[in-house]
Design a protein around this motif. Structure first.
Motif, PDB file in Angstrom:
ATOM      1  N   LYS A  23     180.121  -1.842  59.102  1.00  0.00           N
ATOM      2  CA  LYS A  23     179.672  -1.622  60.477  1.00  0.00           C
ATOM      3  C   LYS A  23     179.304  -0.155  60.708  1.00  0.00           C
ATOM      4  CE  LYS A  23     183.225  -3.368  62.659  1.00  0.00           C
ATOM      5  NZ  LYS A  23     184.026  -3.804  63.817  1.00  0.00           N
ATOM      6  N   ALA A  24     180.110   0.727  60.169  1.00  0.00           N
ATOM      7  CA  ALA A  24     179.841   2.156  60.347  1.00  0.00           C
ATOM      8  C   ALA A  24     178.544   2.564  59.646  1.00  0.00           C
ATOM      9  CB  ALA A  24     181.007   2.983  59.826  1.00  0.00           C
ATOM     10  N   GLN A  25     178.327   2.051  58.451  1.00  0.00           N
ATOM     11  CA  GLN A  25     177.103   2.369  57.715  1.00  0.00           C
ATOM     12  C   GLN A  25     175.872   1.821  58.437  1.00  0.00           C
ATOM     13  OE1 GLN A  25     178.045   4.861  55.734  1.00  0.00           O
ATOM     14  NE2 GLN A  25     176.973   4.009  53.949  1.00  0.00           N
ATOM     15  N   ARG A  26     176.010   0.594  58.958  1.00  0.00           N
ATOM     16  CA  ARG A  26     174.901   0.018  59.719  1.00  0.00           C
ATOM     17  C   ARG A  26     174.587   0.854  60.960  1.00  0.00           C
ATOM     18  NH1 ARG A  26     177.256  -2.831  63.297  1.00  0.00           N
ATOM     19  NH2 ARG A  26     176.404  -1.468  64.914  1.00  0.00           N
ATOM     20  N   ALA A  27     175.626   1.236  61.692  1.00  0.00           N
ATOM     21  CA  ALA A  27     175.422   2.018  62.913  1.00  0.00           C
ATOM     22  C   ALA A  27     174.735   3.347  62.611  1.00  0.00           C
ATOM     23  CB  ALA A  27     176.760   2.253  63.615  1.00  0.00           C
ATOM     24  N   LYS A  28     175.112   3.948  61.497  1.00  0.00           N
ATOM     25  CA  LYS A  28     174.504   5.219  61.101  1.00  0.00           C
ATOM     26  C   LYS A  28     173.010   5.043  60.832  1.00  0.00           C
ATOM     27  CE  LYS A  28     174.924   8.848  57.578  1.00  0.00           C
ATOM     28  NZ  LYS A  28     175.681   9.274  56.358  1.00  0.00           N
ATOM     29  N   GLU A  29     172.663   3.979  60.129  1.00  0.00           N
ATOM     30  CA  GLU A  29     171.258   3.735  59.812  1.00  0.00           C
ATOM     31  C   GLU A  29     170.460   3.389  61.071  1.00  0.00           C
ATOM     32  OE1 GLU A  29     167.566   2.979  57.983  1.00  0.00           O
ATOM     33  OE2 GLU A  29     169.265   4.307  57.594  1.00  0.00           O
TER      34      GLU A  29
END
Length: 464
Positions: free
Chosen positions: A89-95
């Protein structure tokens, strides 16, 4: 191309999704005075809660399959892989945050004025209000997209929509997906791959209404093989909370317990609160803005494109429609081919990121027989285990189908279920747009060994 219009802007775009951003920045690049209003994150559904995050999560789910397959190729993992939902989720939000900035830069570059807030027409078709401030424009494009819809039933407040699936906390060990469309099937596949126990409920006797009948039956069987429990001819009557669980009562009198329930049963156009009545813009029976072949609404200076209008609900379609409108309003003197024409909606390729993937272009078999005549269509079909799975140990199979119109020999339908289907069908879509015939397919040399070569090696029509 500055104008002498007395209005504040030559073009006002309501909605900062893919189509709206494309229209605004391209018009501004041609010298028009442009404003764009958006109350949410730039990029719209596709970037924030649709195509992009959904495919990222589909990739994540695919790794689970890859770990299993690796054993067949001699890779032995010392420990069982573990999945960290919060990290994904964190990686997705960053992208997604990065893409939001990209969209803002695309608008700022040519000088689009970005207004953060909800826009609505007031008094007439040329006056738009945002955050209490009024602006006038010679032309307006409405590109506000659509939103998920949950029908009325007892316990409706316990149901989630697709927008909420990317940030669920905690990860649902048991997920129920209500619906049989592409969004429902994609999320069922994704969460099944990530480790949830997924039950998919469909009120019809099949999934993916509107897709080719052979394709939808094939992919349903493949999804079941991966572990998705698909139940047909069933609906949710009610949902209630029982402690930490949700209890679903089905119309058959059965109950089902889950940690989360996704309702992916349809989407509706975002036309509420836009003041369309004040502008004189007419809606159709589904609440979408009625448009003509050039995307003009019932008011000649107001256009609508993408999911808020009456065409296909696909991001690339909205982009193409945006360019048709921009070319009509602000012609590019450097474009030798002249203004763009609307896309050929009969041959728009599309993909569904189930596991395995789906991709199609052109007519379904049923639609082709209606369009050209039942005896005017020849069907070519094949299914097989791909080379990858001869050693992987997986039972996954690939399906391919061609539909040929006999009089012209043109390939009018192409359908696939299998790995990287979207990547494969995109190339064939170019050929189909150019009018490729079955003879062209037959003369094309296949790339061996690939799954894609099967499309150019099918020689014998299917029987039955």
């Amino acid at each position: 191309m500055r104008t002498s219009s007395p209005n504040d802007f030559d073009l006002f775009v309501i909605g900062g999704g893919s189509g709206g951003v494309r229209a605004a920045r391209m018009a501004a690049a041609r010298g028009a005075r442009v404003a764009l209003a958006e109350s949410g994150a730039l990029g719209g559904t596709c970037v924030n809660v649709g195509c992009i995050p959904k495919k990222l999560y589909s990739y994540a789910a695919g790794y689970a399959e890859a770990f299993e397959e690796a054993e067949g190729y001699g890779w032995h993992l010392a420990e069982a892989p573990t999945f960290n939902w919060r990290h994904l989720k964190a990686q997705r939000a960053k992208e997604i945050g990065r893409l939001n900035e990209v969209y803002l830069n695309l608008l700022n570059g040519p000088g689009v004025r970005v207004l953060r807030g909800h826009a609505r027409f007031v008094d007439n078709a040329h006056t738009i209000e945002v955050n209490g401030e009024r602006h006038t424009a010679q032309h307006v494009i409405v590109a506000t997209g659509g939103r998920p819809f949950v029908p009325e039933f007892p316990g409706r407040e316990h149901a989630l929509v697709s927008d909420a699936m990317f940030d669920l906390e905690p990860f649902p060990k048991r997920l129920v997906v209500a619906g049989g469309g592409y969004i429902a099937c994609e999320f069922a596949s994704i969460f099944n791959g990530l480790g949830a126990q997924v039950t998919q409920l469909q009120r019809r006797a099949h999934v993916l209404t509107g897709f080719d009948e052979d394709l939808r039956h094939f992919v349903a069987a493949e999804m079941v093989k991966t572990g998705v429990d698909i139940r047909f001819n069933v609906q949710v009557s009610s949902i209630r909370r029982d402690g930490a669980e949700l209890v679903l009562m089905l119309d058959r009198g059965q109950d089902l317990r889950a940690d989360a329930v996704l309702f992916a049963t349809g989407r509706v156009p975002n036309t509420e609160g836009l003041g369309l009545d004040a502008a004189g813009v007419q809606l159709d029976e589904k609440g979408a803005i009625r448009v003509d072949a050039q995307y003009r609404s019932s008011v000649p200076t107001v256009y609508a494109l993408g999911d808020v209008s009456t065409r296909l609900q696909l991001t690339p379609v909205a982009l193409a429609e945006a360019m048709v409108v921009v070319d009509a309003l602000f012609p590019d003197p450097k474009r030798r081919a002249g203004p763009r024409q609307p896309p050929d909606y009969d041959f728009v390729p599309t993909a569904v990121f189930t596991h395995p993937n789906i991709a199609t272009c052109g007519y379904t078999e049923r639609a082709a027989r209606v369009r050209f005549g039942d005896d005017k269509i020849t069907v070519y079909c094949t299914e097989f285990k791909s080379l990858r799975h001869t050693l992987s140990g997986r039972s996954e199979r690939t399906f391919m189908k061609l539909l040929v119109e006999n009089d012209s020999d043109r390939v009018v339908g192409l359908h696939m279920v299998g790995a990287d289907a979207g990547e494969i069908v995109q190339g064939f879509a170019v050929a189909m747009q150019a009018g490729a015939t079955k003879a062209h397919f037959d003369r094309t040399i296949g790339i061996h060994p690939t799954s894609a070569e099967e499309f150019v090696t099918m020689r014998e029509p299917s029987v039955g």
